[in-house]
Motif scaffolding. Structure first.
Motif: not given
Length: 320
Positions: A237-239, A267-287
């Motif tokens: 998606p970065e591309k 990384w997707f959550s980070e590039i989405l935030k920087k893309s100009g998109w307006v919204g909320n993205v959360d990440v849940m990690e299962a260790e």
């Protein structure tokens, strides 16, 4: 008897074996179970055809109905399997959807799409979009599917998928962002260990070049002929210069700590935030968990936590 090496054109273990005579042997993910009333959850399901000429179908689920006039959030789910194996009718997905529909109290449409290598990408994207538009038609044009018309709320729609299905989910949300879905409101998207990738390794990919090479091959097998290969916007998606038009305001990304594609989710959550998109993205990690652990070990605590988090996400974001 094991096949002779002379008979095999290509193997992509543990998914598929392609023979020189054109025969294709899927090595896992081929078992199916029928729909109906699930005795463990009380959830009802049935199968429907969407485009019979393309073998496009889906399994529908409804929660327990206590008030016939009640409308429920609608989930459209896209299964994983590397674009090669599995289906909505396999035990692992049927069981998961029963559990998710019970926990989240939603109507669900689990989409079947054509798979590689007989039908390489972008066919799975086009099939999945046809299924989304079919769902929409039941709201816009008085379609024939009673479960959707009676019980689903067109203003509270969610897309979700795991692995390759997470990749498909991303593409469906991008199409919504281009204004192609006027009949439904996409309230949120769940990407469970989504299949995102790239030519240059990041994070934990650097520590496992063998698996990195394998995933490269898996993508190129499923979508051959791309000039940019693993850097094509379809998987990286970065591309994508249009990422900022992602088609909903709420995103939940679920990753697993031992998964080779874990850092792509972050990384997707980070590039989405920087893309100009307006919204909320959360990440849940299962260790300590590996890829799609929640499907194959649904009784573990991390899988239970993920099921609740996904359910809470759909109920919270589906509120007016």
């Amino acid at each position: 008897m094991d096949p002779s090496p002379e008979d095999i054109a290509l193997e992509l273990l543990p998914f598929v074996r392609v023979y020189k005579n054109g025969h294709i042997e899927r090595l896992k993910g081929t078992e199916i179970v029928p729909p109906g009333l699930d005795p463990k959850t009380g959830i009802q399901s049935k199968d429907i055809e969407i485009l019979p000429e393309f073998s496009l179908s889906a399994r529908l689920y409804i929660p327990k109905i206590t008030n016939p006039s009640q409308k429920f959030p609608l989930l459209i789910y896209f299964h994983g399997g590397g674009f090669i194996i599995e289906s909505p009718f396999s035990p692992v997905y049927h069981n998961y959807l029963n559990s998710l529909v019970l926990e989240a109290n939603v109507v669900a449409v689990s989409v079947e799409y054509r798979r590689a290598p007989e039908h390489v990408l972008p066919i799975a994207y086009d099939d999945s979009w046809a299924a989304v538009k079919w769902v929409e038609s039941n709201f816009l044009n008085g379609g024939e599917e009673d479960w959707i018309k009676k019980y689903a709320d067109c203003n509270k729609v969610f897309f979700a998928g795991d692995s390759a299905g997470g990749n498909i989910t991303y593409h469906m949300a991008m199409r919504v962002g281009s204004g192609q879905l006027p009949g439904m409101k996409l309230s949120g998207v769940v990407l469970a260990q989504p299949f995102f990738w790239g030519k240059d390794p990041i994070g934990c990919e650097r520590e496992d070049p063998h698996t990195k090479e394998y995933v490269d091959g898996l993508w190129n097998f499923s979508y051959p002929g791309l000039a940019d290969g693993c850097d094509d916007p379809a998987v990286n998606p970065e591309k994508d210069p249009n990422l900022g038009s992602f088609g909903c305001k709420n995103v939940l990304v679920c990753v697993a700590g031992k998964d080779i594609i874990r850092d792509r989710g972050w990384w997707f959550s980070e590039i989405l935030k920087k893309s100009g998109w307006v919204g909320n993205v959360d990440v849940m990690e299962a260790e300590g968990e590996d890829h799609v652990f929640h499907l194959f070990n649904p009784s573990c605590e991390n899988a239970k936590d993920m099921l609740k988090r996904v359910s809470d996400f759909m109920n919270q974001e589906g509120k007016d």
